[in-house]
Design a protein around this motif. Sequence first.
Motif, PDB file in Angstrom:
ATOM      1  N   ARG A 234       0.822  -1.210   0.000  1.00 29.86           N
ATOM      2  CA  ARG A 234       0.000   0.000   0.000  1.00 29.86           C
ATOM      3  C   ARG A 234       0.859   1.265   0.000  1.00 29.86           C
ATOM      4  O   ARG A 234       0.442   2.298  -0.526  1.00 29.86           O
ATOM      5  N   ARG A 235       2.059   1.180   0.572  1.00 33.50           N
ATOM      6  CA  ARG A 235       2.928   2.357   0.573  1.00 33.50           C
ATOM      7  C   ARG A 235       3.595   2.586  -0.773  1.00 33.50           C
ATOM      8  O   ARG A 235       4.153   3.649  -1.026  1.00 33.50           O
ATOM      9  N   ASN A 236       3.612   1.587  -1.615  1.00 35.92           N
ATOM     10  CA  ASN A 236       4.288   1.708  -2.902  1.00 35.92           C
ATOM     11  C   ASN A 236       3.310   1.892  -4.055  1.00 35.92           C
ATOM     12  O   ASN A 236       3.718   1.902  -5.204  1.00 35.92           O
ATOM     13  N   VAL A 237       2.061   1.997  -3.731  1.00 39.84           N
ATOM     14  CA  VAL A 237       1.056   1.963  -4.790  1.00 39.84           C
ATOM     15  C   VAL A 237       0.752   3.376  -5.282  1.00 39.84           C
ATOM     16  O   VAL A 237       0.869   4.349  -4.537  1.00 39.84           O
ATOM     17  N   GLY A 238       0.379   3.490  -6.541  1.00 43.96           N
ATOM     18  CA  GLY A 238       0.016   4.759  -7.134  1.00 43.96           C
ATOM     19  C   GLY A 238      -1.223   5.340  -6.487  1.00 43.96           C
ATOM     20  O   GLY A 238      -1.845   4.725  -5.616  1.00 43.96           O
ATOM     21  N   PRO A 239      -1.611   6.542  -6.904  1.00 46.71           N
ATOM     22  CA  PRO A 239      -2.617   7.294  -6.162  1.00 46.71           C
ATOM     23  C   PRO A 239      -4.037   6.789  -6.295  1.00 46.71           C
ATOM     24  O   PRO A 239      -4.852   7.034  -5.426  1.00 46.71           O
ATOM     25  N   ASN A 240      -4.367   6.054  -7.337  1.00 46.46           N
ATOM     26  CA  ASN A 240      -5.782   5.860  -7.636  1.00 46.46           C
ATOM     27  C   ASN A 240      -6.341   4.505  -7.245  1.00 46.46           C
ATOM     28  O   ASN A 240      -7.458   4.174  -7.617  1.00 46.46           O
ATOM     29  N   LEU A 241      -5.580   3.703  -6.525  1.00 48.16           N
ATOM     30  CA  LEU A 241      -6.060   2.341  -6.352  1.00 48.16           C
ATOM     31  C   LEU A 241      -6.973   2.169  -5.146  1.00 48.16           C
ATOM     32  O   LEU A 241      -7.781   1.259  -5.115  1.00 48.16           O
ATOM     33  N   GLY A 242      -6.844   3.000  -4.146  1.00 52.36           N
ATOM     34  CA  GLY A 242      -7.740   2.910  -2.992  1.00 52.36           C
ATOM     35  C   GLY A 242      -7.759   1.555  -2.332  1.00 52.36           C
ATOM     36  O   GLY A 242      -8.815   0.957  -2.126  1.00 52.36           O
ATOM     37  N   LEU A 243      -6.595   1.039  -2.000  1.00 57.68           N
ATOM     38  CA  LEU A 243      -6.535  -0.298  -1.419  1.00 57.68           C
ATOM     39  C   LEU A 243      -7.060  -0.298   0.010  1.00 57.68           C
ATOM     40  O   LEU A 243      -6.834   0.647   0.768  1.00 57.68           O
ATOM     41  N   PRO A 244      -7.733  -1.380   0.409  1.00 55.04           N
ATOM     42  CA  PRO A 244      -8.275  -1.457   1.773  1.00 55.04           C
ATOM     43  C   PRO A 244      -7.160  -1.701   2.792  1.00 55.04           C
ATOM     44  O   PRO A 244      -6.053  -2.090   2.455  1.00 55.04           O
ATOM     45  N   HIS A 245      -7.505  -1.496   4.064  1.00 54.30           N
ATOM     46  CA  HIS A 245      -6.564  -1.633   5.167  1.00 54.30           C
ATOM     47  C   HIS A 245      -6.000  -3.036   5.297  1.00 54.30           C
ATOM     48  O   HIS A 245      -4.870  -3.226   5.711  1.00 54.30           O
ATOM     49  N   ASN A 246      -6.820  -4.015   4.969  1.00 52.69           N
ATOM     50  CA  ASN A 246      -6.401  -5.412   5.168  1.00 52.69           C
ATOM     51  C   ASN A 246      -5.791  -6.032   3.919  1.00 52.69           C
ATOM     52  O   ASN A 246      -5.922  -7.232   3.694  1.00 52.69           O
ATOM     53  N   THR A 247      -5.147  -5.206   3.105  1.00 55.71           N
ATOM     54  CA  THR A 247      -4.501  -5.731   1.904  1.00 55.71           C
ATOM     55  C   THR A 247      -3.474  -6.795   2.270  1.00 55.71           C
ATOM     56  O   THR A 247      -2.681  -6.610   3.183  1.00 55.71           O
ATOM     57  N   MET A 248      -3.518  -7.908   1.550  1.00 51.34           N
ATOM     58  CA  MET A 248      -2.557  -8.982   1.768  1.00 51.34           C
ATOM     59  C   MET A 248      -1.615  -9.019   0.567  1.00 51.34           C
ATOM     60  O   MET A 248      -2.055  -8.880  -0.575  1.00 51.34           O
ATOM     61  N   GLY A 249      -0.337  -9.251   0.834  1.00 52.34           N
ATOM     62  CA  GLY A 249       0.615  -9.202  -0.271  1.00 52.34           C
ATOM     63  C   GLY A 249       1.649 -10.313  -0.235  1.00 52.34           C
ATOM     64  O   GLY A 249       1.826 -10.999   0.780  1.00 52.34           O
ATOM     65  N   GLU A 250       2.299 -10.488  -1.349  1.00 49.36           N
ATOM     66  CA  GLU A 250       3.448 -11.378  -1.454  1.00 49.36           C
ATOM     67  C   GLU A 250       4.560 -10.627  -2.172  1.00 49.36           C
ATOM     68  O   GLU A 250       4.303  -9.828  -3.072  1.00 49.36           O
ATOM     69  N   ALA A 251       5.783 -10.908  -1.797  1.00 53.59           N
ATOM     70  CA  ALA A 251       6.923 -10.244  -2.409  1.00 53.59           C
ATOM     71  C   ALA A 251       7.662 -11.213  -3.326  1.00 53.59           C
ATOM     72  O   ALA A 251       7.783 -12.398  -3.011  1.00 53.59           O
ATOM     73  N   TYR A 252       8.118 -10.705  -4.449  1.00 50.34           N
ATOM     74  CA  TYR A 252       8.869 -11.510  -5.412  1.00 50.34           C
ATOM     75  C   TYR A 252      10.075 -10.744  -5.932  1.00 50.34           C
ATOM     76  O   TYR A 252      10.103  -9.509  -5.891  1.00 50.34           O
ATOM     77  N   VAL A 253      11.029 -11.509  -6.446  1.00 51.34           N
ATOM     78  CA  VAL A 253      12.158 -10.934  -7.168  1.00 51.34           C
ATOM     79  C   VAL A 253      12.136 -11.516  -8.582  1.00 51.34           C
ATOM     80  O   VAL A 253      11.953 -12.717  -8.757  1.00 51.34           O
ATOM     81  N   ARG A 254      12.272 -10.637  -9.565  1.00 49.70           N
ATOM     82  CA  ARG A 254      12.330 -11.099 -10.953  1.00 49.70           C
ATOM     83  C   ARG A 254      13.752 -11.524 -11.325  1.00 49.70           C
ATOM     84  O   ARG A 254      14.710 -10.884 -10.904  1.00 49.70           O
ATOM     85  N   LEU A 255      13.850 -12.531 -12.166  1.00 51.85           N
ATOM     86  CA  LEU A 255      15.159 -12.877 -12.721  1.00 51.85           C
ATOM     87  C   LEU A 255      15.423 -12.071 -13.986  1.00 51.85           C
ATOM     88  O   LEU A 255      16.535 -11.610 -14.216  1.00 51.85           O
ATOM     89  N   TYR A 256      14.422 -11.889 -14.814  1.00 51.33           N
ATOM     90  CA  TYR A 256      14.570 -11.194 -16.093  1.00 51.33           C
ATOM     91  C   TYR A 256      13.831  -9.859 -16.040  1.00 51.33           C
ATOM     92  O   TYR A 256      12.927  -9.683 -15.229  1.00 51.33           O
ATOM     93  N   PRO A 257      14.177  -8.929 -16.916  1.00 51.54           N
ATOM     94  CA  PRO A 257      13.440  -7.658 -16.934  1.00 51.54           C
ATOM     95  C   PRO A 257      11.963  -7.885 -17.262  1.00 51.54           C
ATOM     96  O   PRO A 257      11.619  -8.786 -18.034  1.00 51.54           O
ATOM     97  N   GLN A 258      11.124  -7.053 -16.684  1.00 50.91           N
ATOM     98  CA  GLN A 258       9.708  -7.046 -17.030  1.00 50.91           C
ATOM     99  C   GLN A 258       9.536  -6.538 -18.456  1.00 50.91           C
ATOM    100  O   GLN A 258      10.198  -5.575 -18.863  1.00 50.91           O
TER     101      GLN A 258
END
Lengths: 215, 215, 215, 215, 215, 215
Positions: free
Chosen positions: E185-209
């Motif tokens: 939620r701290r890294n998200v752009g302005p318009n998404l309006g995420l709820p307080h109970n947002t659940m997340g997972e973290a990943y690392v990419r091997l190749y460029p997006q």
Amino acid sequence: MVDSAVIRARARWPRVIFAVSTVPAAMNGQPGGLAVRRKEAEDAAAALGAEMRFFDVGDYPLREAPEVVDRLVHVYREVAPTVVLTHTLADPYNGDHPAAARMALQARVLAQAIGYGAPGEPLGAPPVFFFEPHQPEQCDFRPDVLLDITPVFARKRKAMECLPAQEHMWEYYTDLAKRRGVQLRRNVGPNLGLPHNTMGEAYVRLYPQVTGVLS
Amino acid sequence: MVDSAVIRARARWPRVIFAVSTVPAAMNGQPGGLAVRRKEAEDAAAALGAEMRFFDVGDYPLREAPEVVDRLVHVYREVAPTVVLTHTLADPYNGDHPAAARMALQARVLAQAIGYGAPGEPLGAPPVFFFEPHQPEQCDFRPDVLLDITPVFARKRKAMECLPAQEHMWEYYTDLAKRRGVQLRRNVGPNLGLPHNTMGEAYVRLYPQVTGVLS
Amino acid sequence: MVDSAVIRARARWPRVIFAVSTVPAAMNGQPGGLAVRRKEAEDAAAALGAEMRFFDVGDYPLREAPEVVDRLVHVYREVAPTVVLTHTLADPYNGDHPAAARMALQARVLAQAIGYGAPGEPLGAPPVFFFEPHQPEQCDFRPDVLLDITPVFARKRKAMECLPAQEHMWEYYTDLAKRRGVQLRRNVGPNLGLPHNTMGEAYVRLYPQVTGVLS
Amino acid sequence: MVDSAVIRARARWPRVIFAVSTVPAAMNGQPGGLAVRRKEAEDAAAALGAEMRFFDVGDYPLREAPEVVDRLVHVYREVAPTVVLTHTLADPYNGDHPAAARMALQARVLAQAIGYGAPGEPLGAPPVFFFEPHQPEQCDFRPDVLLDITPVFARKRKAMECLPAQEHMWEYYTDLAKRRGVQLRRNVGPNLGLPHNTMGEAYVRLYPQVTGVLS
Amino acid sequence: MVDSAVIRARARWPRVIFAVSTVPAAMNGQPGGLAVRRKEAEDAAAALGAEMRFFDVGDYPLREAPEVVDRLVHVYREVAPTVVLTHTLADPYNGDHPAAARMALQARVLAQAIGYGAPGEPLGAPPVFFFEPHQPEQCDFRPDVLLDITPVFARKRKAMECLPAQEHMWEYYTDLAKRRGVQLRRNVGPNLGLPHNTMGEAYVRLYPQVTGVLS
Amino acid sequence: MVDSAVIRARARWPRVIFAVSTVPAAMNGQPGGLAVRRKEAEDAAAALGAEMRFFDVGDYPLREAPEVVDRLVHVYREVAPTVVLTHTLADPYNGDHPAAARMALQARVLAQAIGYGAPGEPLGAPPVFFFEPHQPEQCDFRPDVLLDITPVFARKRKAMECLPAQEHMWEYYTDLAKRRGVQLRRNVGPNLGLPHNTMGEAYVRLYPQVTGVLS
């Protein structure tokens, strides 16, 4: 204390005399004795055949200021050095070292700009070498150049001996030169036949080496 | 496919002919056409005045094996190269490249050991250069050497043209040489006066450069 | 050559005697003289009050094999070391060093597994320290521990002197201990009052330090 | 907002009370409520048995200035801390954190200089620890110390509860202490017998650890 | 123990069902109970709507072998996954994780090769994501993707609950999802309006997006 | 010279028009011709459908000052960009680039602060992308995003052609777009069917990507 960067730089690389004058000079952080230190520095420079410039920019900590950078640009334009030696950009033991390096590098880039208001021709792109700090690993100093200073080591030693207050450093730098010399011999190609008492200095490049021959 | 490492290595640095023979050779990963590919590789090598060695160690993926390393040690001892060119140690697009590089490096160190059972003198310490992969940033390829290949580029181009199946690569490597040439000119000292059409190649060193002169 | 890792490890840290036995031992890469070398190693170990284990896994290069790892697991379970000292995981000058380190680390993790088939209790999590290689910067060796070895340096010197064929190394390691001692004194807190002749060793941790007190 | 660095630092490590006073203090970036925040901070400090210093250097963003550094030097000389805790030097979410850390570190080095004009003895070399930021991986925070805070966690919790406006942080830091406690137990040597509810804090060292015993 | 990589992968990313089957599966390192563990894994997979493949390649440590890689190539060709999830390439706590990852990556590249002898079309270039290890900072895990799993978290929880022997992990992963959700939620752009109970997972990419839109 | 950052930013990513206005603008480092350069920049912006803001903060080197940052905060609040493009934070060839980037980033964080005194709503957290410098490897530029600009490349080319003094750059950026396009196609998943003439741009993210779908 006279900025040891200048002295050591000259001591280390006496064959390109004028280059060292482009490194920021003479930051006196200790009360009293400045005149003595200045004289010692000039003697050491003379032992190397180099010339000394004092900036007298004031007390420890070194003040990082546009005017100092501008004066350095003028020296670059005047001297047109073929190499630049300076401190590492990281040094958690002495903030003056990175500050001096940042100014040396900023002035070098400005001296290259056609539009910069200082006399002389725009500077080319002299290679930049960081010299070895006291605690190299803590300063992200990973040598990519080992310089053979065997033929000029006696002169470097003589220059160091112009600084009697730092006598304990004479042996330190002689031992360091031996250790880097041992490493130099282990990294050298097959045909050089280096002697046992090879003396060396370690450097890190800021920019890629430009060459016509891989070796 | 004949291992492009060898071909490109020769193409890139034709003035040290024998060095390239120490890079692991000839891994054929495609069914059919091997004889044709071999002939093309030999033609390209001949265009450079270089000699080709095929190891024929089998199919893609490249098998990393002590016997292959041992054969490489023999080549090192026989050729006594003054430089070694090989792939980067990281390449997430082609595992054969790091495998070839690991064997080339392991064999080089073993060839230096007095006690290793292979004919010839123990090897010195020829410098090792990693050449540029297709996606340099993904392979931790941060150039520390820019080589001026302007005088030999025509020969490199001729060698590339011996590989008709890779015609799309001719322009690619010509463009790359231009781009590295532009960078080379921006990193060069003041007195070299390089022409506009400077052609360059980028390399990464594995070991520190040993030199008697900073430049 | 008897694996110097073991000897140096003992020499460096004689107060935790059994820990060193968990480092992979005895890789003989030179023809002849093995018995002499073995005897010297045992003498050096005895000078430290340590015990020596020879694995005799064969010739240079060190063969990285599951059986060797399994034997190491047995030693870990038997000795239950409180610290582990080993080579750096990167060393472009000697591939045997990383190979030995990889096996030492793999065996340590396996010895922790309840299900692993070896006698003895599952191992705890003894901290792992990499000791200093000859060319630290090329081996990604950035010290995060400086160990004060002043009180035990005489014993370390005595152990080194059990290896007469490596006499040139006696001074090398004594000088290194002085240099690391100087750095140690510069990094030490205010109240320790270390003497001028402090001798030190540098280490890199693999795992975070666990402590009840920040210091 | 009162600078949370100070509060958290005290909360985390209550056994070295005066150390925290050397961290730059009290940057108020929000209009209104300053007196309330100041009171809360003092209550939290009291809960830890620590003392609070407010610098009141003004608005968000934190102004990095020689006068602030000089005041910090005076505090260092007065307090003679045995450890220093501060923010990470990288933090892409809050530029005030690295700015505070840079001043804390610069002042520490200046306080060591004999010639610096501030009352008191020159400072020794107290170790520096960076404490954990909210998004550790984005701040290059790779813990090399895991501190067992189980015996003092209740006091830390009490200090946190002095900040009612940050109630959502109470659970956050309690959960974090549990997670770091789990990691601590996985990295601990065999003989400590840590309980299931071990609470931990993670730190990164700036300088190498100096020690007489490897553990 | 059934390889948790597969289970967690499915649990984390249930919307691309077949992708997970390309991760190396089923390394049983514990005597007894294998049938039970297999059943649990299948239940967890079923809860996600995913299918399980067991490789049964034997005991801990995981054997890294060409045959296992070849079997994985066959799975890649059969499934044609659109993403690949695997372990980090560095993990000083569990050597099986990097070994599994290396095989997953090598097989992916081989499956792309036209000449490789396995049925099915050559694979495209599905992006590779490393999922979060237990001690992320020690595994060089610096997240560059934060995935919002709020809408599917209930299903992930249900899948975890199919593994009763790992009940202590249920809360651990739920807490982790909350913490990553806060960061998301701290890294998200302005318009998404995420709820307080947002659940997340973290990943690392091997190749460029690869993308057609920056966001 | 009008700051090329702005122009290139717009040129590269014309579909998010207002974002570019948040990049620091218009640093004139060359005497004379400012009006012409301004006109060219406006033409290039118009070709992209973007709007130009000139800050006129003075001469080369770019002065890093709180007032400039404050003006940038106002632009952020006014424009509320959805993405931010700026220079890399490291650039040893041009100190103005990192200086501009530092101000762009500092202003972005300040614009997010509720208490900051500037009109408009607090900013969200628009993602930040560093665009490609001339010597990417020397600027620690390791792309993690490859953007497909094929559909808008013609417009980018048109915008570049508004800068006649930089004609040599037209081909340079066209070649670069081709090279990045080739890389893009090699990193893309199986189903996209990209054409041979795909044009690309490379970016580095400062913050983790936030997404609801892995791809």
